[in-house]
Design a protein around this motif. Sequence first.
Motif, mmCIF file in Angstrom:
data_model
loop_
_atom_site.group_PDB
_atom_site.id
_atom_site.type_symbol
_atom_site.label_atom_id
_atom_site.label_comp_id
_atom_site.label_asym_id
_atom_site.label_seq_id
_atom_site.Cartn_x
_atom_site.Cartn_y
_atom_site.Cartn_z
ATOM 1 N N ALA A 271 25.799 44.459 -7.520
ATOM 2 C CA ALA A 271 24.452 44.716 -8.043
ATOM 3 C C ALA A 271 24.388 44.444 -9.539
ATOM 4 C CB ALA A 271 24.042 46.162 -7.751
ATOM 5 N N GLN A 272 25.447 44.776 -10.268
ATOM 6 C CA GLN A 272 25.451 44.529 -11.709
ATOM 7 C C GLN A 272 25.684 43.062 -12.033
ATOM 8 O OE1 GLN A 272 24.208 47.222 -12.847
ATOM 9 N NE2 GLN A 272 24.772 48.123 -10.874
ATOM 10 N N THR A 273 26.452 42.378 -11.193
ATOM 11 C CA THR A 273 26.647 40.940 -11.370
ATOM 12 C C THR A 273 25.319 40.209 -11.273
ATOM 13 O OG1 THR A 273 28.905 41.023 -10.497
ATOM 14 C CG2 THR A 273 27.799 38.889 -10.451
ATOM 15 N N GLY B 61 29.217 43.187 -20.661
ATOM 16 C CA GLY B 61 27.950 42.481 -20.763
ATOM 17 C C GLY B 61 27.542 42.304 -22.212
ATOM 18 N N PRO B 62 26.408 41.657 -22.449
ATOM 19 C CA PRO B 62 25.972 41.373 -23.810
ATOM 20 C C PRO B 62 25.492 42.621 -24.541
ATOM 21 C CG PRO B 62 24.291 40.704 -22.239
ATOM 22 C CD PRO B 62 25.477 41.121 -21.434
ATOM 23 N N LYS C 33 22.636 41.233 -12.280
ATOM 24 C CA LYS C 33 21.888 41.509 -13.508
ATOM 25 C C LYS C 33 22.554 40.905 -14.745
ATOM 26 C CE LYS C 33 20.294 45.947 -11.633
ATOM 27 N NZ LYS C 33 20.337 47.431 -11.798
ATOM 28 N N GLY C 34 23.640 40.156 -14.539
ATOM 29 C CA GLY C 34 24.299 39.502 -15.664
ATOM 30 C C GLY C 34 25.499 40.226 -16.232
ATOM 31 N N TYR C 35 25.954 41.288 -15.571
ATOM 32 C CA TYR C 35 27.131 42.018 -16.033
ATOM 33 C C TYR C 35 28.341 41.658 -15.173
ATOM 34 C CZ TYR C 35 23.807 44.930 -18.607
ATOM 35 O OH TYR C 35 22.824 45.373 -19.451
ATOM 36 N N GLN C 36 29.525 41.889 -15.721
ATOM 37 C CA GLN C 36 30.762 41.709 -14.979
ATOM 38 C C GLN C 36 31.433 43.073 -14.832
ATOM 39 O OE1 GLN C 36 31.712 38.751 -13.612
ATOM 40 N NE2 GLN C 36 29.768 37.953 -14.393
ATOM 41 N N VAL C 37 31.847 43.387 -13.610
ATOM 42 C CA VAL C 37 32.420 44.705 -13.347
ATOM 43 C C VAL C 37 33.807 44.563 -12.729
ATOM 44 C CG1 VAL C 37 32.140 46.896 -12.133
ATOM 45 C CG2 VAL C 37 30.126 45.681 -12.990
ATOM 46 N N ALA C 38 34.791 45.222 -13.334
ATOM 47 C CA ALA C 38 36.125 45.357 -12.754
ATOM 48 C C ALA C 38 36.288 46.822 -12.354
ATOM 49 C CB ALA C 38 37.197 44.957 -13.762
ATOM 50 N N GLU D 190 32.419 48.072 -4.756
ATOM 51 C CA GLU D 190 32.134 46.648 -4.591
ATOM 52 C C GLU D 190 30.624 46.395 -4.599
ATOM 53 O OE1 GLU D 190 34.094 45.676 -0.963
ATOM 54 O OE2 GLU D 190 36.011 45.183 -1.944
ATOM 55 N N ALA D 191 29.881 47.257 -3.916
ATOM 56 C CA ALA D 191 28.420 47.111 -3.886
ATOM 57 C C ALA D 191 27.832 47.326 -5.277
ATOM 58 C CB ALA D 191 27.823 48.104 -2.892
#
Length: 233
Positions: free
Chosen positions: A42-44, A108-109, A46-51, A37-38
């Motif tokens: 942290a990646q969110t 992410g992009p 920076k503009g990323y989405q993490v599942a 979760e942490a």
Amino acid sequence: MRTQLLVLTIVISAFAGPAQAKTTADEIRDAATAFLEAFAQAQTDKGYQVAFEAGNIDPRIALAPCSEALSVEFTGDPWKSEHPSVQVACSGERPWRMFVTTTVSVSGPALVASRPFGRGERITGDMLETRSVVVNASRRGIITDAELVQGMIARRPVNAGSVLTPDLLEAPDAVTRGDHVIITARSGSFSVRTRGKALANASIGEQVLVENLGSSRTVKASVIRPGHVEVPM
């Protein structure tokens, strides 16, 4: 007699309780999940989405109790694998460690080919577009900055929609066989320049044989920019 048995039972329970305490599978999985979760948060930022999801742990597992908070770290690179393991460890009086499998998807992009292009084709801006992709699905990495790849050469054919990875591209030749180049012989801050001729193709950072047109000697030089090479003095 009953009073004595009751006292004995209480004494035994007092000593048996701590000895029977264990770190359970649920506690280990909770620690791994909190760590993921942490990472995701942290990646969110920076503009990323993490599942993510922590893998199953045998519910029968029971490790020594830990006097400190459990530590968790990746043992695989989550940017290069969708299934990086994490290590959950106790560094207390009775240290232990175990590995937990995970599923992590980082989106992410990234640059993709907007149209097909062939081997040897020079990359231009209209050949590129940015899309959201699963970044860690490619172990070869991704590219996000279009300025870094414009002017580079395709190593092999690329299909439209393909994610661009560093291994697909190479720098163009900065010198080609027969080019006249400037040879700089350098020693510290002192340098001497002369004219030469490249005897092979090479890109920036590569070494190439050049002929010194003044002395007719052949030397090995490093390409520092188009039309310029350098040799140590």
